[in-house]
Design a protein around this motif. Sequence first.
Motif, short mmCIF file in Angstrom:
data_model
loop_
_atom_site.label_atom_id
_atom_site.label_comp_id
_atom_site.label_asym_id
_atom_site.label_seq_id
_atom_site.Cartn_x
_atom_site.Cartn_y
_atom_site.Cartn_z
N GLY A 110 0.79 -1.22 0.00
CA GLY A 110 0.00 0.00 0.00
C GLY A 110 0.82 1.28 0.00
N ARG A 111 0.10 2.37 0.06
CA ARG A 111 0.68 3.71 0.00
C ARG A 111 1.65 3.96 1.15
N GLY A 112 2.82 4.53 0.81
CA GLY A 112 3.76 4.96 1.83
C GLY A 112 4.50 3.86 2.55
N VAL A 113 4.39 2.62 2.09
CA VAL A 113 5.09 1.50 2.75
C VAL A 113 6.59 1.59 2.46
N GLU A 114 7.40 1.19 3.45
CA GLU A 114 8.85 1.07 3.25
C GLU A 114 9.26 -0.38 3.53
N ILE B 186 12.77 -2.78 3.41
CA ILE B 186 14.23 -2.74 3.30
C ILE B 186 14.79 -4.14 3.58
N ASP B 187 15.68 -4.63 2.70
CA ASP B 187 16.42 -5.89 2.93
C ASP B 187 15.49 -7.03 3.34
N SER B 188 14.42 -7.24 2.59
CA SER B 188 13.42 -8.24 2.99
C SER B 188 12.96 -9.08 1.80
N LYS B 189 12.28 -10.17 2.12
CA LYS B 189 11.66 -11.03 1.12
C LYS B 189 10.22 -11.28 1.55
N ILE B 190 9.29 -10.98 0.65
CA ILE B 190 7.87 -11.06 1.00
C ILE B 190 7.11 -11.75 -0.13
N GLU B 191 6.25 -12.72 0.22
CA GLU B 191 5.38 -13.34 -0.78
C GLU B 191 4.03 -13.67 -0.13
N ASP B 192 2.99 -13.74 -0.99
CA ASP B 192 1.63 -14.09 -0.55
C ASP B 192 1.20 -13.29 0.67
N SER B 193 1.28 -11.96 0.58
CA SER B 193 0.99 -11.12 1.74
C SER B 193 0.33 -9.81 1.33
N VAL B 194 -0.32 -9.17 2.29
CA VAL B 194 -0.90 -7.84 2.12
C VAL B 194 -0.23 -6.91 3.12
N ILE B 195 0.42 -5.88 2.61
CA ILE B 195 1.12 -4.90 3.45
C ILE B 195 0.36 -3.58 3.36
N ASN B 196 -0.28 -3.20 4.44
CA ASN B 196 -1.13 -2.01 4.41
C ASN B 196 -0.32 -0.72 4.57
N ARG B 197 -1.00 0.39 4.38
CA ARG B 197 -0.38 1.71 4.20
C ARG B 197 0.56 2.10 5.33
N HIS B 198 1.67 2.73 4.93
CA HIS B 198 2.61 3.39 5.84
C HIS B 198 3.28 2.42 6.83
N SER B 199 3.33 1.14 6.48
CA SER B 199 4.04 0.19 7.33
C SER B 199 5.52 0.17 6.96
N TYR B 200 6.34 -0.30 7.90
CA TYR B 200 7.79 -0.36 7.71
C TYR B 200 8.26 -1.78 8.00
N ILE B 201 8.95 -2.38 7.02
CA ILE B 201 9.45 -3.75 7.16
C ILE B 201 10.94 -3.75 6.84
N GLU B 202 11.72 -4.34 7.73
CA GLU B 202 13.17 -4.36 7.52
C GLU B 202 13.74 -5.73 7.91
N LYS B 203 14.63 -6.26 7.06
CA LYS B 203 15.38 -7.48 7.35
C LYS B 203 14.45 -8.61 7.80
N SER B 204 13.39 -8.82 7.04
CA SER B 204 12.40 -9.83 7.39
C SER B 204 12.08 -10.72 6.19
N ILE B 205 11.64 -11.94 6.47
CA ILE B 205 11.17 -12.87 5.44
C ILE B 205 9.74 -13.25 5.83
N LEU B 206 8.77 -12.77 5.04
CA LEU B 206 7.37 -12.94 5.40
C LEU B 206 6.61 -13.70 4.30
N ARG B 207 5.69 -14.55 4.75
CA ARG B 207 4.84 -15.28 3.82
C ARG B 207 3.46 -15.45 4.47
N ASN B 208 2.41 -15.37 3.63
CA ASN B 208 1.03 -15.54 4.13
C ASN B 208 0.74 -14.62 5.31
N SER B 209 1.18 -13.37 5.19
CA SER B 209 1.06 -12.42 6.29
C SER B 209 0.17 -11.24 5.90
#
Length: 320
Positions: A263-267, A269-292
């Motif tokens: 979504g809008r304004g998300v950051e 950094i250094d991550s891997k994401i699949e099968d997920s919904v990341i809502n507005r203005h969230s911050y994710i760093e150095k993470s590996i996320l799935r089905n989240s």
Amino acid sequence: GSRLRPYTHTIPKALLYVAGKPILGHILDQVYELGIKEVVLIIGYLGDKIKEYVLAEYQHMNFEFAVQKEMNGPGHAIYLTKSYIKEDDKLLIIYGDTIFVGDMTNGLKTDKDASLAVKRVDDPRRFGVVEMEGDKIVDVVEKPDYIKEMDAMIGIYFINKAKLLFDALEFMVENNRMTKGEFYLTDAFKVMIEKGNYLTTFQMDGWYDCGKPETLLDTNRYMLSHNGKKEYNIEGCTIIKPVFIDETATIKNSTIGPNVSIGRGVEIIDSKIEDSVINRHSYIEKSILRNSIIGEDALVKKIIGKINIGCHSEITNIEE
């Protein structure tokens, strides 16, 4: 929205994002494509956020708002709109937590009193279903206790003359005709049939429920598979389609996809994401996320796995 907590503690279910847009936005886009500009939204919990969203994003449509203060069922909700609707108006009723697939045009062209959208199912026990004689509905049954192939109602209803439905709802209210303590539209259709109204059906290709985290992610996958083919070229990143990435998002040194909505304004950094919904203005760093599913304004740092966190939440793996 109790099955979608913690997100629905702060956001009404209809405004949860799927494939880059709130559920309600996908529905209103379909409605507008049908040439419909006059909309009554029935709101309750966090209803002001619904108002704020549609008045800002859908200025080409006209809205009225009916407030349901007590959860007395969908029939009661529709009954609350009576003062906004003329007796001879045509009505299209759509549930606000489901994304539909198919062409509604045929249903809106009927010369019958009402036309209900259906989808063929093998096991009808979880659905409201119709029993037919030719193209005429002779009965509607809520969650039958038998198994056979039947047409299930999927939450789109066209009424050719509003008075017919409101007379049925008024009859139910006056006679306290309830099912499990609520007024159901299924029962209103039963009353219409009893009064001699001619109800028919039209087929839709399917519907995608957004009522639980797992079904929200399933719907996100489906929507992206049909609408997420856009190419994203982000330096230093690997993008695996289908995805939706808002143009205001910042992504660095990351792998995104498949089936990710950002979504809008998300950051990220250094991550891997699949099968997920990341809502507005969230911050994710150095993470590996799935089905989240990550709520708005959330912070996720050094996390591996599946997580579901609400708005303004933080989850961080403590450094040694």
